[in-house]
Design a protein around this motif. Structure first.
Motif, PDB file in Angstrom:
ATOM      1  N   GLU A  34      75.864 -63.345 -24.665  1.00  0.00           N
ATOM      2  CA  GLU A  34      75.392 -62.849 -23.377  1.00  0.00           C
ATOM      3  C   GLU A  34      76.071 -63.573 -22.219  1.00  0.00           C
ATOM      4  OE1 GLU A  34      71.193 -61.552 -21.243  1.00  0.00           O
ATOM      5  OE2 GLU A  34      71.171 -62.835 -23.018  1.00  0.00           O
ATOM      6  N   ALA A  35      76.156 -64.908 -22.308  1.00  0.00           N
ATOM      7  CA  ALA A  35      76.790 -65.672 -21.236  1.00  0.00           C
ATOM      8  C   ALA A  35      78.270 -65.318 -21.113  1.00  0.00           C
ATOM      9  CB  ALA A  35      76.624 -67.170 -21.487  1.00  0.00           C
ATOM     10  N   CYS A  36      78.949 -65.185 -22.243  1.00  0.00           N
ATOM     11  CA  CYS A  36      80.371 -64.845 -22.220  1.00  0.00           C
ATOM     12  C   CYS A  36      80.597 -63.445 -21.673  1.00  0.00           C
ATOM     13  CB  CYS A  36      80.969 -64.968 -23.622  1.00  0.00           C
ATOM     14  SG  CYS A  36      81.057 -66.668 -24.253  1.00  0.00           S
ATOM     15  N   GLU A  37      79.766 -62.504 -22.088  1.00  0.00           N
ATOM     16  CA  GLU A  37      79.936 -61.124 -21.629  1.00  0.00           C
ATOM     17  C   GLU A  37      79.698 -61.020 -20.132  1.00  0.00           C
ATOM     18  OE1 GLU A  37      79.376 -56.864 -20.998  1.00  0.00           O
ATOM     19  OE2 GLU A  37      77.837 -58.386 -20.703  1.00  0.00           O
ATOM     20  N   ASP A  38      78.710 -61.732 -19.615  1.00  0.00           N
ATOM     21  CA  ASP A  38      78.459 -61.730 -18.173  1.00  0.00           C
ATOM     22  C   ASP A  38      79.645 -62.318 -17.419  1.00  0.00           C
ATOM     23  OD1 ASP A  38      75.981 -60.602 -18.553  1.00  0.00           O
ATOM     24  OD2 ASP A  38      74.872 -62.487 -18.391  1.00  0.00           O
ATOM     25  N   ALA A  39      80.227 -63.395 -17.956  1.00  0.00           N
ATOM     26  CA  ALA A  39      81.379 -64.022 -17.304  1.00  0.00           C
ATOM     27  C   ALA A  39      82.584 -63.084 -17.288  1.00  0.00           C
ATOM     28  CB  ALA A  39      81.740 -65.330 -18.008  1.00  0.00           C
ATOM     29  N   VAL A  40      82.792 -62.362 -18.387  1.00  0.00           N
ATOM     30  CA  VAL A  40      83.906 -61.409 -18.447  1.00  0.00           C
ATOM     31  C   VAL A  40      83.691 -60.277 -17.456  1.00  0.00           C
ATOM     32  CG1 VAL A  40      85.078 -59.704 -19.896  1.00  0.00           C
ATOM     33  CG2 VAL A  40      84.557 -61.967 -20.812  1.00  0.00           C
ATOM     34  N   GLN A  41      82.466 -59.771 -17.349  1.00  0.00           N
ATOM     35  CA  GLN A  41      82.191 -58.713 -16.389  1.00  0.00           C
ATOM     36  C   GLN A  41      82.485 -59.177 -14.963  1.00  0.00           C
ATOM     37  OE1 GLN A  41      81.401 -55.470 -16.921  1.00  0.00           O
ATOM     38  NE2 GLN A  41      81.750 -55.929 -19.090  1.00  0.00           N
ATOM     39  N   GLU A  42      82.175 -60.430 -14.645  1.00  0.00           N
ATOM     40  CA  GLU A  42      82.486 -60.956 -13.315  1.00  0.00           C
ATOM     41  C   GLU A  42      83.994 -61.048 -13.112  1.00  0.00           C
ATOM     42  OE1 GLU A  42      80.385 -64.301 -11.781  1.00  0.00           O
ATOM     43  OE2 GLU A  42      78.616 -63.936 -13.018  1.00  0.00           O
ATOM     44  N   ALA A  43      84.717 -61.425 -14.156  1.00  0.00           N
ATOM     45  CA  ALA A  43      86.176 -61.488 -14.063  1.00  0.00           C
ATOM     46  C   ALA A  43      86.770 -60.095 -13.858  1.00  0.00           C
ATOM     47  CB  ALA A  43      86.756 -62.132 -15.320  1.00  0.00           C
ATOM     48  N   LEU A  44      86.220 -59.101 -14.543  1.00  0.00           N
ATOM     49  CA  LEU A  44      86.706 -57.732 -14.378  1.00  0.00           C
ATOM     50  C   LEU A  44      86.459 -57.250 -12.958  1.00  0.00           C
ATOM     51  CD1 LEU A  44      85.525 -56.072 -17.729  1.00  0.00           C
ATOM     52  CD2 LEU A  44      87.705 -57.168 -17.202  1.00  0.00           C
ATOM     53  N   LEU A  45      85.301 -57.593 -12.421  1.00  0.00           N
ATOM     54  CA  LEU A  45      84.999 -57.211 -11.042  1.00  0.00           C
ATOM     55  C   LEU A  45      85.983 -57.863 -10.081  1.00  0.00           C
ATOM     56  CD1 LEU A  45      83.216 -55.876  -8.908  1.00  0.00           C
ATOM     57  CD2 LEU A  45      81.706 -57.882  -9.016  1.00  0.00           C
ATOM     58  N   ALA A 137      81.027 -53.777 -23.970  1.00  0.00           N
ATOM     59  CA  ALA A 137      81.694 -55.036 -24.278  1.00  0.00           C
ATOM     60  C   ALA A 137      83.080 -54.828 -24.884  1.00  0.00           C
ATOM     61  CB  ALA A 137      80.831 -55.869 -25.223  1.00  0.00           C
ATOM     62  N   PHE A 138      83.197 -53.920 -25.834  1.00  0.00           N
ATOM     63  CA  PHE A 138      84.479 -53.731 -26.520  1.00  0.00           C
ATOM     64  C   PHE A 138      85.340 -52.692 -25.819  1.00  0.00           C
ATOM     65  CE2 PHE A 138      87.379 -52.780 -30.035  1.00  0.00           C
ATOM     66  CZ  PHE A 138      87.643 -54.059 -30.486  1.00  0.00           C
ATOM     67  N   GLY A 139      84.691 -51.731 -25.127  1.00  0.00           N
ATOM     68  CA  GLY A 139      85.445 -50.689 -24.440  1.00  0.00           C
ATOM     69  C   GLY A 139      85.744 -51.005 -22.994  1.00  0.00           C
ATOM     70  N   GLY A 140      85.013 -51.955 -22.413  1.00  0.00           N
ATOM     71  CA  GLY A 140      85.271 -52.329 -21.033  1.00  0.00           C
ATOM     72  C   GLY A 140      84.730 -51.353 -20.009  1.00  0.00           C
ATOM     73  N   LEU A 141      83.874 -50.412 -20.405  1.00  0.00           N
ATOM     74  CA  LEU A 141      83.303 -49.460 -19.463  1.00  0.00           C
ATOM     75  C   LEU A 141      82.145 -50.101 -18.703  1.00  0.00           C
ATOM     76  CD1 LEU A 141      84.871 -47.545 -21.423  1.00  0.00           C
ATOM     77  CD2 LEU A 141      83.102 -45.838 -20.949  1.00  0.00           C
ATOM     78  N   THR A 142      81.948 -49.677 -17.470  1.00  0.00           N
ATOM     79  CA  THR A 142      80.804 -50.144 -16.705  1.00  0.00           C
ATOM     80  C   THR A 142      79.548 -49.409 -17.177  1.00  0.00           C
ATOM     81  OG1 THR A 142      81.021 -48.470 -14.978  1.00  0.00           O
ATOM     82  CG2 THR A 142      82.295 -50.503 -14.714  1.00  0.00           C
ATOM     83  N   THR A 143      78.403 -49.929 -16.796  1.00  0.00           N
ATOM     84  CA  THR A 143      77.143 -49.271 -17.158  1.00  0.00           C
ATOM     85  C   THR A 143      77.095 -47.855 -16.591  1.00  0.00           C
ATOM     86  OG1 THR A 143      76.043 -51.425 -17.171  1.00  0.00           O
ATOM     87  CG2 THR A 143      74.631 -49.483 -17.066  1.00  0.00           C
ATOM     88  N   ALA A 144      77.557 -47.686 -15.365  1.00  0.00           N
ATOM     89  CA  ALA A 144      77.557 -46.355 -14.742  1.00  0.00           C
ATOM     90  C   ALA A 144      78.462 -45.399 -15.509  1.00  0.00           C
ATOM     91  CB  ALA A 144      77.997 -46.455 -13.286  1.00  0.00           C
TER      92      ALA A 144
END
Length: 421
Positions: A34-45, A137-144
């Protein structure tokens, strides 16, 4: 040096390709999903905000990994400071928890990427949650984007992803997997990708029959797994099945979006490059001498259809033999429906209808539009037009896909009946 870009589409492509690799890297070091995935999402943003102006870095993956690691470290230090304040306030002096890096700090290898995919498809999760988490997580798509692709409210998708993360955290990360666990988990992974593709190729609801964003994403993810496991026959079979099936997409709908069945499609519109790649994949897989599974058999069936220049050239006997093998490998009612159609083409519609008779006692099938559509088709072949109309009307009432409703209404009208809607 950075590559300047003039359109966001290239950034999206690069980000989605790099996202699972970056998350795999962090997971191999910190093992906290969870912590890693949140950090990656911030990096993608951060990438989507900075790259349009600054250009795509020469090494996007390294850039994203660095930013995500910093975000993770910032969060770790923030948590440490908070814990120290809490400890001081209660005068406990308790030691703070630390995110301990794994011994291997090197680049992610094949197993790291598979670990991420296996986590997204954790067997404790529901199929809906597995699909959402895999796309995120694996596809890199946003929630929307996932919500739009699955025709599901964004809040529902967000809840599924949140619950999935909680479930994984409570279950714990177990890696490496034993041989039996690895095999069973890989089957779950392939099934999830299969579900994602099917939802895109034959949407279960909504105005469109084909949703290309989902089929393309499923194929992209299947290619990723194939690069990781190039010698696995079922991985090759699934990718081949997707390519061969997707190759028919340009001919599957009329200008108004109505479904065009296989026998009526303009085969000159099929994607020949996809067919050639799919046929080559399944030929190599079947010729490898390894075990033959359901995806290889389904791909072989799709290849026989693809290689027939005209509907009347289809080798139905070969397809029937493949379906008989498929039922022994993975028996389910949907396979029986397809085999019934094939039997009708080889031995006559009466024998096909006889295969359907036992399914009439299965409530799941009685409530599924495809069962009634297939029965209507076979009844029409026998000349029992009244019964065929009834079956088509039942199928039209049960389906929530607008293109399928239009097709079934047209079949009913051609047989001289009124539609059920």
């Amino acid at each position: 040096m950075r590559t300047r870009v003039g359109a966001d589409s290239r950034i999206v492509e690069v980000v989605r390709e790099a996202a699972p690799q970056v998350l795999s890297t962090l997971m191999s070091r910190y093992r906290q999903f969870e912590a890693c995935e949140d950090a990656v999402q911030e990096a993608l943003l951060a990438a989507t905000l900075q790259w349009p102006e600054q250009g795509i870095p020469d090494n996007p993956r390294a850039w994203l990994t660095t930013v995500a690691t910093r975000r993770l470290a910032d969060q770790w230090h923030s948590d440490q400071a908070r814990r120290r304040r809490e400890a001081t306030a209660v005068a406990l002096g308790a030691p703070t928890e630390r995110i301990a890096p794994a011994p291997d700090e090197g680049p992610p290898d094949r197993d790291d990427s598979l670990m991420l995919l296996f986590l997204c498809c954790h067997p404790d999760l529901t199929p809906a949650s597995q699909m959402a988490l895999t796309l995120r997580a694996f596809g890199g798509l946003t929630t929307a984007e996932i919500a739009r692709a699955l025709l599901t409210p964004e809040a529902t998708v967000a809840q599924r992803i949140s619950r999935a993360k909680q479930r994984i955290r409570s279950a714990g990360i177990q890696y490496p997997l034993s041989g039996e666990q690895y095999t069973s988990r890989l089957q779950v992974v392939l099934h999830v990708l299969y579900l994602i593709f099917n939802e895109g190729y034959a949407s279960t609801s909504g105005p469109d029959l084909v949703r290309g964003e989902l089929t393309r994403e499923a194929i992209r993810l299947a290619r990723t797994v194939h690069r990781l496991l190039p010698h696995d026959g079922e991985v090759s079979g699934l990718l081949a099945l997707m390519l061969l099936t997707d190759a028919r997409s340009p001919a599957r709908t009329a200008p108004d979006g109505t479904l065009i069945p296989l026998a009526e499609q303009d085969r000159s519109r099929w994607n020949q490059r996809g067919i050639e790649e799919g046929v080559a994949l399944i030929t190599r897989a079947l010729g490898s001498g390894g075990p033959v599974g359901q995806y290889q058999l389904q791909a072989a069936i799709a290849a026989v259809h693809a290689e027939a220049p005209r509907p009347q050239d289809t080798d139905w006997r070969q397809i029937l033999a493949l379906y008989e093998l498929l039922e022994k490998t993975s028996s389910n009612p949907m396979i029986t429906l397809s085999r019934a159609v094939t039997v009708a083409m080889v031995r006559g519609p009466e024998e096909g209808l006889a295969l359907l008779a036992p399914l009439d006692s299965d409530k799941r099938m009685r409530d599924h539009h495809r069962f009634h559509a297939v029965r209507g088709h076979l009844l029409e072949m026998t000349g029992d037009l009244s019964a065929a109309r009834d079956s088509y009307q039942a199928a039209e009432r049960l389906t929530t896909s607008v293109p399928e409703q239009r097709y079934l209404a047209r079949r009913t009208a051609l047989l001289g009946g009124s539609t059920s809607r």
